[in-house]
Design a protein around this motif. Structure first.
Motif, PDB file in Angstrom:
ATOM      1  N   LEU A   1       0.833  -1.198   0.000  1.00  0.00           N
ATOM      2  CA  LEU A   1       0.000   0.000   0.000  1.00  0.00           C
ATOM      3  C   LEU A   1       0.874   1.257   0.000  1.00  0.00           C
ATOM      4  CD1 LEU A   1      -2.835   1.279   0.171  1.00  0.00           C
ATOM      5  CD2 LEU A   1      -2.563   1.226   2.643  1.00  0.00           C
ATOM      6  N   ILE A   2       1.901   1.275   0.831  1.00  0.00           N
ATOM      7  CA  ILE A   2       2.832   2.410   0.867  1.00  0.00           C
ATOM      8  C   ILE A   2       3.459   2.601  -0.503  1.00  0.00           C
ATOM      9  CG2 ILE A   2       5.007   3.248   1.837  1.00  0.00           C
ATOM     10  CD1 ILE A   2       4.193   1.700   4.450  1.00  0.00           C
ATOM     11  N   HIS A   3       3.910   1.507  -1.094  1.00  0.00           N
ATOM     12  CA  HIS A   3       4.534   1.561  -2.416  1.00  0.00           C
ATOM     13  C   HIS A   3       3.569   2.112  -3.463  1.00  0.00           C
ATOM     14  CE1 HIS A   3       5.737  -0.406  -6.288  1.00  0.00           C
ATOM     15  NE2 HIS A   3       6.840   0.248  -5.972  1.00  0.00           N
ATOM     16  N   ALA A   4       2.336   1.654  -3.443  1.00  0.00           N
ATOM     17  CA  ALA A   4       1.344   2.118  -4.417  1.00  0.00           C
ATOM     18  C   ALA A   4       1.069   3.610  -4.264  1.00  0.00           C
ATOM     19  CB  ALA A   4       0.053   1.317  -4.262  1.00  0.00           C
ATOM     20  N   GLU A   5       0.936   4.075  -3.031  1.00  0.00           N
ATOM     21  CA  GLU A   5       0.638   5.493  -2.794  1.00  0.00           C
ATOM     22  C   GLU A   5       1.805   6.379  -3.235  1.00  0.00           C
ATOM     23  OE1 GLU A   5      -2.107   6.981  -1.684  1.00  0.00           O
ATOM     24  OE2 GLU A   5      -3.234   5.152  -1.332  1.00  0.00           O
ATOM     25  N   ILE A   6       3.028   5.987  -2.898  1.00  0.00           N
ATOM     26  CA  ILE A   6       4.202   6.783  -3.281  1.00  0.00           C
ATOM     27  C   ILE A   6       4.401   6.743  -4.791  1.00  0.00           C
ATOM     28  CG2 ILE A   6       6.717   6.930  -3.097  1.00  0.00           C
ATOM     29  CD1 ILE A   6       6.397   6.170  -0.125  1.00  0.00           C
TER      30      ILE A   6
ATOM     31  N   THR B   1      -3.508   1.937  13.944  1.00  0.00           N
ATOM     32  CA  THR B   1      -3.186   1.723  12.531  1.00  0.00           C
ATOM     33  C   THR B   1      -1.909   2.466  12.160  1.00  0.00           C
ATOM     34  OG1 THR B   1      -5.502   1.425  11.964  1.00  0.00           O
ATOM     35  CG2 THR B   1      -4.011   2.027  10.164  1.00  0.00           C
ATOM     36  N   ARG B   2      -1.792   3.707  12.614  1.00  0.00           N
ATOM     37  CA  ARG B   2      -0.574   4.489  12.328  1.00  0.00           C
ATOM     38  C   ARG B   2       0.651   3.815  12.932  1.00  0.00           C
ATOM     39  NH1 ARG B   2      -4.098   8.922  13.600  1.00  0.00           N
ATOM     40  NH2 ARG B   2      -3.056   9.139  15.609  1.00  0.00           N
ATOM     41  N   TYR B   3       0.502   3.247  14.113  1.00  0.00           N
ATOM     42  CA  TYR B   3       1.614   2.553  14.764  1.00  0.00           C
ATOM     43  C   TYR B   3       2.053   1.337  13.946  1.00  0.00           C
ATOM     44  CZ  TYR B   3       4.193  -0.328  18.061  1.00  0.00           C
ATOM     45  OH  TYR B   3       5.145  -1.117  18.645  1.00  0.00           O
ATOM     46  N   TYR B   4       1.105   0.544  13.476  1.00  0.00           N
ATOM     47  CA  TYR B   4       1.459  -0.639  12.693  1.00  0.00           C
ATOM     48  C   TYR B   4       2.108  -0.255  11.368  1.00  0.00           C
ATOM     49  CZ  TYR B   4      -0.699  -3.878  15.936  1.00  0.00           C
ATOM     50  OH  TYR B   4      -0.994  -4.623  17.052  1.00  0.00           O
ATOM     51  N   PHE B   5       1.663   0.829  10.759  1.00  0.00           N
ATOM     52  CA  PHE B   5       2.316   1.294   9.541  1.00  0.00           C
ATOM     53  C   PHE B   5       3.723   1.801   9.851  1.00  0.00           C
ATOM     54  CE2 PHE B   5      -1.705   1.072   7.304  1.00  0.00           C
ATOM     55  CZ  PHE B   5      -1.305   0.820   5.998  1.00  0.00           C
ATOM     56  N   LEU B   6       3.905   2.431  11.007  1.00  0.00           N
ATOM     57  CA  LEU B   6       5.231   2.886  11.407  1.00  0.00           C
ATOM     58  C   LEU B   6       6.189   1.702  11.544  1.00  0.00           C
ATOM     59  CD1 LEU B   6       7.120   5.173  12.291  1.00  0.00           C
ATOM     60  CD2 LEU B   6       6.277   4.845  14.626  1.00  0.00           C
ATOM     61  N   LEU B   7       5.715   0.596  12.090  1.00  0.00           N
ATOM     62  CA  LEU B   7       6.557  -0.597  12.188  1.00  0.00           C
ATOM     63  C   LEU B   7       6.970  -1.084  10.800  1.00  0.00           C
ATOM     64  CD1 LEU B   7       4.745  -2.644  14.992  1.00  0.00           C
ATOM     65  CD2 LEU B   7       6.783  -1.197  15.200  1.00  0.00           C
ATOM     66  N   THR B   8       6.053  -1.054   9.856  1.00  0.00           N
ATOM     67  CA  THR B   8       6.366  -1.468   8.488  1.00  0.00           C
ATOM     68  C   THR B   8       7.361  -0.504   7.851  1.00  0.00           C
ATOM     69  OG1 THR B   8       4.191  -2.491   8.253  1.00  0.00           O
ATOM     70  CG2 THR B   8       5.375  -1.959   6.227  1.00  0.00           C
ATOM     71  N   VAL B   9       7.196   0.784   8.085  1.00  0.00           N
ATOM     72  CA  VAL B   9       8.126   1.775   7.543  1.00  0.00           C
ATOM     73  C   VAL B   9       9.523   1.555   8.122  1.00  0.00           C
ATOM     74  CG1 VAL B   9       8.698   4.237   7.661  1.00  0.00           C
ATOM     75  CG2 VAL B   9       6.429   3.515   6.945  1.00  0.00           C
TER      76      VAL B   9
END
Length: 91
Positions: free
Chosen positions: A31-36, A68-76
């Motif tokens: 998802l991060i890749h698609a958005e960027i 949700t923001r925390y889990y995305f931060l872990l992925t980042v």
């Protein structure tokens, strides 16, 4: 014609944990890749700069819950580790 970027292969060396955790990181990284890619036309994480990931965390996750923001931060953080970058992000 170029092949689409394989996020699973990219993160294979840094993914640890249970199957569910690995799947969550992969889903979020895609998802991060698609958005960027859509916003800045950066086709691979190797082309990303810290500002791109900052934008995603600040603007795309703003309406989401704190968890949700925390889990995305872990992925980042996993992505940064794989890229061997010393990026620090604050939520």
């Amino acid at each position: 014609m170029s092949k689409p970027f394989d996020m699973e292969l990219f993160l294979a060396g840094v993914l640890t944990g249970s199957h569910a955790t690995r799947q969550r990181h992969l889903r979020q990284a895609k998802l991060i890749h698609a958005e960027i890619t859509e916003r800045w036309q950066r086709q691979t994480p190797w082309a990303w700069q810290k500002k791109h990931v900052d934008w995603f965390l600040e603007h795309r996750l703003h309406p989401r819950s704190e968890a949700t923001r925390y889990y995305f931060l872990l992925t980042v953080r996993l992505l940064a580790r794989r890229l061997q970058k010393a990026w620090v992000f604050n939520l």
